[in-house]
Design a protein around this motif. Sequence first.
Motif, PDB file in Angstrom:
ATOM      1  N   PRO A 211       0.814  -1.220   0.000  1.00 39.94           N
ATOM      2  CA  PRO A 211       0.000   0.000   0.000  1.00 39.94           C
ATOM      3  C   PRO A 211       0.846   1.267   0.000  1.00 39.94           C
TER       4      PRO A 211
ATOM      5  N   LEU B 276       5.073  -0.812  -5.758  1.00 33.14           N
ATOM      6  CA  LEU B 276       3.833  -0.483  -6.462  1.00 33.14           C
ATOM      7  C   LEU B 276       2.617  -0.915  -5.655  1.00 33.14           C
TER       8      LEU B 276
ATOM      9  N   ILE C  55      -1.703  -1.600  -5.970  1.00 31.54           N
ATOM     10  CA  ILE C  55      -2.803  -1.737  -6.941  1.00 31.54           C
ATOM     11  C   ILE C  55      -4.010  -0.909  -6.517  1.00 31.54           C
TER      12      ILE C  55
HETATM   13  N1  LIG Z   1      -2.659  -2.025  -2.275  1.00 27.17           N
HETATM   14  C1  LIG Z   1      -1.755  -3.009  -2.525  1.00 27.17           C
HETATM   15  O1  LIG Z   1      -1.201  -3.117  -3.629  1.00 27.17           O
HETATM   16  C2  LIG Z   1      -1.429  -3.968  -1.401  1.00 27.17           C
HETATM   17  C3  LIG Z   1      -0.248  -4.721  -1.428  1.00 27.17           C
HETATM   18  C4  LIG Z   1       0.023  -5.599  -0.373  1.00 27.17           C
HETATM   19  C5  LIG Z   1      -0.910  -5.704   0.650  1.00 27.17           C
HETATM   20  N2  LIG Z   1      -0.740  -6.528   1.706  1.00 27.17           N
HETATM   21  C6  LIG Z   1       0.552  -7.032   2.097  1.00 27.17           C
HETATM   22  C7  LIG Z   1       1.361  -5.909   2.645  1.00 27.17           C
HETATM   23  C8  LIG Z   1       2.621  -5.686   2.154  1.00 27.17           C
HETATM   24  C9  LIG Z   1       3.361  -4.631   2.661  1.00 27.17           C
HETATM   25  C10 LIG Z   1       2.866  -3.796   3.628  1.00 27.17           C
HETATM   26  C11 LIG Z   1       1.593  -4.013   4.086  1.00 27.17           C
HETATM   27  O2  LIG Z   1       1.075  -3.178   5.018  1.00 27.17           O
HETATM   28  C12 LIG Z   1       0.834  -5.076   3.592  1.00 27.17           C
HETATM   29  N3  LIG Z   1      -2.054  -4.981   0.631  1.00 27.17           N
HETATM   30  C13 LIG Z   1      -2.311  -4.119  -0.379  1.00 27.17           C
END
Ligand SMILES: NC(=O)c1ccc(NCc2cccc(O)c2)nc1
Length: 247
Positions: free
Chosen positions: A89, A131, A133
């Motif tokens: 995120p 990145l 999403i």
């Molecule tokens: N929006 C996205 O692309 C996204 C990506 C991963 C994720 N979860 C694993 C994670 C990874 C890193 C930090 C964290 O707080 C949570 N959640 C949403």
Amino acid sequence: MRIDVVSLFPDFVRQSAAIGVVGRAQQRELLQVETWNPRDFATDNYRTVDGRPFGGGPGMVMLIDPLRAALAAIREAAPEPVHVIYLSPQGARLTQKKVEALAGMPRIALICGRYEGVDERLIEHEVDEELSIGDYVLSGGELGAAVIIDAVGRLQEGALNDAQSAQQDSFSDGLLDCPHYTRPVHHDVWGGVPEVLLSGDHAAIRRWRRKQSLGRTWLRRPDLLTQRALDDESRALLDEFRREYTR
Ligand SMILES: NC(=O)c1ccc(NCc2cccc(O)c2)nc1
């Protein structure tokens, strides 16, 4: 193009990439998706991949060394340099423009975090770009990896047939897509189809579709319009749409 994915749930990534257009792209060797489980690179007897966070607080953080070892194996698996992406995120928002840039690379690696994410030093020293999403938190980066594999995979030369690639033209020029209709021409509950689409006048149909794309973008995502200049014809079509809309 080769995509290597580091994930504690490799089956999810592999199975989602085996379906549809992307699955076929793999069968036709337009795309290669390989998965690597950090647990296979953990050196202790319990195959530990996470650790408690320094500074305290809830949750766990993914350890550096199993991820680092997986990335070393990925680099070693093929000669081309690897562009390493971490899904989180905290990353830059994924856009079609970014997808097109990634689709032109020979190799990318996607690191999927679980728990509270990965040790920041791994990101600092091994990740080329972070990145996201979308602005929401998921239980892991795997869905983000699946999104990138799909968006990039379908752009591989030969992955889409002409009809499918024509469909992609709409958004890829930064506008929302126009409405689509199919049979029946007159639905007993929901009425008819815009006359122009039944006219056979292909110039008028092209004009109508472009006008709808512009108008919808103006109504639903005006932010997309500020990011691109419109040519004279598009400007005129949008003005026409706006006049009709407010009438
Ligand atoms: N929006 C996205 O692309 C996204 C990506 C991963 C994720 N979860 C694993 C994670 C990874 C890193 C930090 C964290 O707080 C949570 N959640 C949403």
